[in-house]
Design a protein around this motif. Structure first.
Motif, short mmCIF file in Angstrom:
data_model
loop_
_atom_site.label_atom_id
_atom_site.label_comp_id
_atom_site.label_asym_id
_atom_site.label_seq_id
_atom_site.Cartn_x
_atom_site.Cartn_y
_atom_site.Cartn_z
N PHE A 116 -33.10 8.25 79.64
CA PHE A 116 -33.73 7.66 78.11
C PHE A 116 -32.69 8.97 76.90
CE2 PHE A 116 -36.09 4.03 78.96
CZ PHE A 116 -35.67 3.59 80.24
N ARG A 117 -33.31 10.18 77.63
CA ARG A 117 -33.28 11.05 76.01
C ARG A 117 -31.79 11.50 75.98
NH1 ARG A 117 -35.87 15.50 73.04
NH2 ARG A 117 -33.88 16.83 72.41
N GLU A 118 -31.05 10.73 76.95
CA GLU A 118 -29.62 11.38 76.30
C GLU A 118 -28.79 10.13 76.35
OE1 GLU A 118 -31.59 11.70 79.72
OE2 GLU A 118 -30.90 14.24 79.73
N ALA A 119 -29.52 8.80 76.28
CA ALA A 119 -28.94 7.49 75.75
C ALA A 119 -29.36 7.63 74.49
CB ALA A 119 -29.38 6.62 76.65
N TYR A 120 -30.58 8.08 74.03
CA TYR A 120 -31.11 8.63 73.12
C TYR A 120 -30.28 9.20 71.89
CZ TYR A 120 -33.85 8.10 68.66
OH TYR A 120 -34.37 7.95 66.98
N GLN A 121 -30.25 10.04 72.05
CA GLN A 121 -29.14 11.61 71.71
C GLN A 121 -27.92 10.29 71.62
OE1 GLN A 121 -30.19 14.30 70.26
NE2 GLN A 121 -32.61 13.43 70.82
N ALA A 122 -27.62 9.61 72.09
CA ALA A 122 -26.25 9.47 71.88
C ALA A 122 -26.09 8.25 70.85
CB ALA A 122 -25.92 8.60 73.63
N PHE A 123 -27.61 7.19 70.82
CA PHE A 123 -27.83 6.85 69.62
C PHE A 123 -28.05 7.40 68.14
CE2 PHE A 123 -31.30 5.28 66.64
CZ PHE A 123 -30.06 3.71 66.40
N VAL A 124 -28.10 7.97 67.38
CA VAL A 124 -28.48 9.12 66.97
C VAL A 124 -26.93 9.81 66.41
CG1 VAL A 124 -29.30 12.00 66.04
CG2 VAL A 124 -30.39 9.33 67.23
N ALA A 125 -26.02 10.53 67.58
CA ALA A 125 -24.60 10.51 67.06
C ALA A 125 -23.99 9.86 66.63
CB ALA A 125 -24.76 11.33 68.30
N GLY A 126 -24.23 8.75 67.44
CA GLY A 126 -22.78 7.51 67.21
C GLY A 126 -23.23 7.24 65.68
N GLY A 127 -24.05 7.80 65.02
CA GLY A 127 -25.16 6.64 63.91
C GLY A 127 -25.13 5.73 63.85
N TRP A 128 -25.72 4.92 64.54
CA TRP A 128 -25.99 3.18 64.94
C TRP A 128 -27.46 3.24 64.85
CZ3 TRP A 128 -21.92 0.55 65.98
CH2 TRP A 128 -21.26 0.99 66.59
N GLY A 129 -28.22 4.26 63.75
CA GLY A 129 -29.57 4.43 64.01
C GLY A 129 -29.68 3.96 61.58
N SER A 130 -28.25 4.56 61.67
CA SER A 130 -28.07 4.57 59.97
C SER A 130 -28.07 3.70 59.66
CB SER A 130 -27.41 6.22 59.82
OG SER A 130 -26.42 5.91 60.00
N LEU A 131 -27.06 2.82 59.54
CA LEU A 131 -26.14 1.66 59.47
C LEU A 131 -27.04 1.24 57.82
CD1 LEU A 131 -25.24 -0.66 62.20
CD2 LEU A 131 -24.13 0.87 61.33
N ALA A 132 -28.28 0.45 57.54
CA ALA A 132 -28.61 0.04 56.49
C ALA A 132 -29.28 0.76 55.92
CB ALA A 132 -29.51 -1.08 56.99
N GLY A 133 -29.49 2.28 56.43
CA GLY A 133 -30.65 3.01 55.86
C GLY A 133 -29.64 3.45 54.39
N PRO A 134 -30.46 4.69 53.64
CA PRO A 134 -29.60 4.40 51.78
C PRO A 134 -28.49 5.66 52.10
CG PRO A 134 -32.02 5.23 52.20
CD PRO A 134 -31.52 4.82 53.70
N THR A 135 -27.11 5.54 50.96
CA THR A 135 -26.35 6.38 51.36
C THR A 135 -27.18 7.53 50.74
OG1 THR A 135 -25.74 5.16 49.00
CG2 THR A 135 -24.86 5.12 51.32
N ALA A 136 -28.36 7.78 49.76
CA ALA A 136 -28.27 8.84 49.46
C ALA A 136 -28.87 9.69 50.22
CB ALA A 136 -29.86 8.37 48.85
N PHE A 137 -29.28 8.90 51.41
CA PHE A 137 -30.50 10.12 52.46
C PHE A 137 -29.72 10.35 54.11
CE2 PHE A 137 -33.47 8.52 49.09
CZ PHE A 137 -33.70 9.88 49.01
N GLY A 138 -28.52 10.14 53.75
CA GLY A 138 -27.05 10.17 54.63
C GLY A 138 -27.28 8.59 55.36
N GLY A 139 -27.48 7.49 54.99
CA GLY A 139 -27.40 6.51 55.07
C GLY A 139 -25.72 5.42 55.30
N GLN A 140 -25.43 4.19 55.81
CA GLN A 140 -23.95 4.41 55.48
C GLN A 140 -23.82 3.11 54.68
OE1 GLN A 140 -22.00 3.83 59.19
NE2 GLN A 140 -23.59 4.86 60.39
N GLY A 141 -25.85 2.25 53.79
CA GLY A 141 -25.69 1.67 52.93
C GLY A 141 -25.54 -0.31 53.34
N LEU A 142 -25.21 -0.58 54.96
CA LEU A 142 -24.25 -1.37 55.30
C LEU A 142 -26.15 -2.88 54.62
CD1 LEU A 142 -22.23 0.02 57.92
CD2 LEU A 142 -21.62 -1.49 56.03
N PRO A 143 -25.62 -3.70 55.04
CA PRO A 143 -26.39 -4.60 55.16
C PRO A 143 -27.19 -4.91 55.91
CG PRO A 143 -24.46 -5.80 54.51
CD PRO A 143 -24.73 -4.75 55.08
N TYR A 144 -28.77 -4.93 56.47
CA TYR A 144 -29.67 -5.34 57.58
C TYR A 144 -28.98 -6.44 58.15
CZ TYR A 144 -33.09 -2.75 55.68
OH TYR A 144 -34.31 -1.20 55.25
#
Lengths: 569, 569
Positions: free
Chosen positions: A77-105
């Motif tokens: 589980f930890r490895e899979a979660y770390q892969a999730f972070v590394a893949g940037g999958w959590g940051s899609l809708a996050g604000p670009t000012a804080f490292g997000g990709q600013g995509l729609p929800y």
């Protein structure tokens, strides 16, 4: 028991229900161009199928384990979660000012859908962080945003939502956790919270708890609640005075630790006030509304997964000749009418729930572009998406068990896990009864009823099928009746009305998609199934919902015709 | 989590739905006098609550364990079962010639209801023996009856039903287990059976397996099946060549071992032919029909238990002030309209399912007195009782989880166990889809349609509520349509039609009871709740069922509008 991402369906819904092209036309969402959408759907689907799905069964059988205040997930589980972070999958809708990709929800929702279909219990770690981000964006100071958002957006740290206490469930205003000023000017938190999803785990290095608490002398009820951010680790990396004292033994989602959290056992639990003192309830709704749409989406997730599994089984399992057929050779059970009815119903309910939830999330994205009507609409639709989406998920999972026959009751098959996992969804983030109360209370009254009327008018304009038109008309009638009714009568009819309205909205979007599919280009199998699912929805599910009208209008008289004590008789 | 036998309700249903006085007027059932009924209801309720209910949770958490071919129940189960035998609870409806008490099945059903409410998994050991007794009475020789019946009737020995094989589930005609003549003239059985409930256990000293098998040269399909009795222990007390090779790991009913049985590993499994060679399928239906009514009753059992538990929780749990009320003090959640709606729905569904199932069993008792119309009616009602009774049980258990909120998802609460346990009931003894097929196939066609018409006429004569009258009329229309339709269209509408007809029959009996309760003497709380439950059933559940009419009439065209493969798209 593998998971196949429904990429064609997700793309179709993003295009025709969400209207992703309209969103991408705005500078804020310009990154959501067709090739990006394609890349995200393909990539997230492959990631979920490859990394999360293989852990679904061990997540159920082994699950999260508590030991001396720490919570361990099963191996992998930890490895899979770390892969999730590394893949940037959590940051899609996050604000670009804080490292997000600013995509729609709506795009982030497709990713959440994949993760949850692959492994619902595990995916809960990904589901609450966006609400924490939203609350910080809305109410945090610039310093707080700079300090906390980057690692929440990336997913390096995870967020939790701490509302419930033993005496304060649906009645969040009854909470007692306290926050007091220390000599150094900071806040100290003390109290116990229950049902805290991923309140403790070993997937990430830090956990940011968003905790509702009461400051000294605060007014009673929800008006006296403040929001605090309580990190598991302080800035210097030492442990804060917060501890997971136990985890629950649950019906499902065993991979998701449901924690009892104790804050300030040693009177040294540091927290930061987020927003104004006594302003916690507004911040809570920011987190909650985000979470409610995501919980509605869980109905879609399990609906999709359970349907895929049932279809595969029904195409493989050979039993009995087709009744009335010329041949006496046994056939795959998908050829038998009642099995096929169950499978088509599963398809139609899953697609209907997806249409409703994605449509609501698409309105949220429009609201973020400043569209006030879209803001009203997503507010109106949120209780529908949460409640009916999860009810549909439970029904689909149950049909999935049924299609498997005796095998459905055997745990190793996996159909039963879906049935157990999804049963939490009608309960958490505000029970479905609370959603119905929200609908007939706050949401019907919103803007003097104009958002409700606008929704009805939009649906009536589009609807072609007679049953669907009639259901929309019934919804208008019942909605007006309930809006004018006294509290008891309004609440007595709230749940039947919610179901009627949710089915009307889903039916509206399904009928629209069916029309589009009739002329669209693409995979003929996908398009023909879309038309069949739309037809089934409008011809079967819509008339069923119409059967709820008497109940919605019946009032509370019958409910209180007997004393509470007579329920024991 | 205690169980309180619903004695007043059982007595009312026996009096007004079963018509137990009419039965007792016949010499065969003269023992069923009012004081005997009273004594049985009180005694069985107390026994179930005192002996079976306390074992419900350990039955779930520890469950049946398999070790080297033997199956062990948790501590206390053997003692409780022996107390069941000693109390004579198994022999109520058994023939007096073989030690039974010759009472109506309707009374035995009340006892089964208590046992299953108290402990559904455990009670399965009591549920299949009556079918074995029925089959022996119908098809055994005098010698066989004398040899096997006394200990089956007393419960000293238990019976099993062996139909299913891996390739032969719903399609029982596909079974391969073989029976061959040995040199000594006896039969030897060889084959593997799966899903054998209590196929092995340590509660009783012997187990009589009723096994469907195929003799050499038998015709293919169901016409070539014969029934054999295979004792676990032979006459001389030595072990027969039959072995439980494993038990299943299931979603629920963990106290009920679901066995894979292997017959004749050493080619020395002795069996006796019951009835004529190739006559097995008729004997199977004798066992099966008995079991189907008892499975329908399981919906009532869990419905009752889940309702009791939810009511107790809702009266105890205090949360939030009543909306629109003058006081801001929090109240017990049973005072909130939507919670009360759920509880009243649970009451109404439980009572409705009980009315349907007991009514059917009362017709069975009349059939045993030679009433041919009653025989037709119970045949017609059996698929309704099994299918809708179990669907209702699942819905009630789910509502029970919901009423508990977050606590409902925590296993220790017990609400989740009911939800898991009852989910098998729509599957076993013929899936609910098979019941629906039986209804629109065999049962509508029965007697050229006269029994169906008679049922409709009886209901139409009594019905006063407009929605109920309309639903009965719709059932008549749909029934005639389906009876004349081709196989695919008939089966496509079978499940919606079954639900409509079952709700009509239950609604008919609920409305009747509501009328009687309005003037009957007795506990005012019980009578007022009976009226409220009847009103809720007729005003809410009946109109919902009417919403299924379009689906019932829609035919199979939509189901086959796409190729099976498109379900993967």
């Amino acid at each position: 028991m593998t998971y196949t991402p429904p990429v064609a369906e997700q793309r179709f819904v993003l295009e025709h229900v969400v209207g992703i092209a309209d969103l991408a036309a705005d500078a804020r969402y310009e990154a959501a161009a067709p090739d990006m959408v394609e890349a995200i759907l393909d990539g997230a689907g492959a990631f979920a199928a490859g990394e999360y799905a293989p852990l679904n069964r061990i997540g159920d059988t082994v699950g999260a384990r508590w030991e001396d205040g720490r919570v361990m997930l099963p191996p992998g589980f930890r490895e899979a979660y770390q892969a999730f972070v590394a893949g940037g999958w959590g940051s899609l809708a996050g604000p670009t000012a804080f490292g997000g990709q600013g995509l729609p929800y709506a795009l982030a929702a497709a990713v959440m859908e994949d993760l949850g279909s692959a492994n619902m219990g595990f995916s809960l770690v990904n589901m609450l962080t966006p609400g924490a981000i939203e609350a910080l964006i809305a109410y945090g100071t610039d310093d707080q945003k700079a300090k906390w958002l980057p690692k929440l957006v990336s997913g390096e740290w995870t967020g939790t939502m701490n509302l419930t206490e033993p005496q304060a469930g649906s009645d969040v205003g009854a909470l007692r956790t306290g926050a007091t000023r220390a000599a150094d000017g900071g806040w100290r938190i003390k109290g116990t919270k229950i049902y805290i999803t991923f309140g403790e785990h070993d997937l990430a290095d830090n956990i940011l708890h968003l905790v509702l608490a009461r400051t000294p002398g605060a007014p009673a009820g929800t008006r006296g609640i403040s929001l605090f951010l309580v990190p598991r680790l302080r800035d210097d990396g030492t442990a804060n005075d917060v501890r997971c004292v136990s985890i629950e033994h649950k019906l499902g989602i065993h991979a998701s630790p449901t924690c009892v959290m104790s804050y300030g056992d040693h009177d040294d639990c540091h927290g930061e006030l987020i927003g104004a003192e006594h302003g916690g309830i507004a911040a809570m709704f920011v987190m909650m509304n985000n979470a409610r749409l995501n919980v509605g989406l869980q109905g879609v997730q399990i609906g999709e997964r359970a349907t895929q599994q049932a279809v595969a089984y029904a195409m493989d399992r050979v039993q009995s000749a087709r009744a009335g057929g010329a041949s006496r050779d046994p056939v795959a059970i998908i050829e038998h009418p009642d099995v096929r009815r169950m499978l088509l119903r599963m398809k139609a309910l899953t697609q209907g729930a997806r249409a409703l939830v994605y449509y609501a999330i698409g309105q949220l994205d429009r609201a973020h572009l400043g569209d006030a009507a879209a803001r009203d609409r997503v507010d109106l639709l949120t209780p529908l998406a949460k409640s009916w989406g999860t009810d549909a998920g439970c029904e689909i999972a149950s049909l999935g068990v049924q299609v498997h026959g005796g095998m459905g009751f055997i745990e190793e098959t996996g159909a039963a896990q879906h049935y157990r996992d999804i049963r939490i969804a009608p309960i958490y983030e505000g029970t479905n009864g609370i959603q119905a109360a929200d609908l007939v209370g706050r949401k019907l009254a919103l803007g003097g009823g104009a958002p409700f009327d606008a929704l009805i008018a939009d649906m009536q304009r589009d609807a072609e099928n007679e049953s669907l038109s009639r259901l929309i008309g019934d919804c208008a009638e019942v909605g007006r009746h309930l809006a004018a009714a006294g509290a008891d009568d309004r609440l007595a009819g709230s749940m039947p009305f919610l179901t009627m309205l949710a089915v009307a909205v889903a039916g509206w979007q399904m009928e629209r998609q069916g029309r589009i599919a009739a002329t669209a280009e693409g995979d003929p199998a996908f398009l023909s199934m879309k038309r069949a699912a739309a037809d089934y929805f409008v011809r079967h599910i819509v008339p069923e919902a119409a059967g709820l009208k008497s109940a919605a209008l019946d009032g509370a008289g019958l409910l209180y015709a007997v004393e509470a004590g007579a329920f024991l008789a």
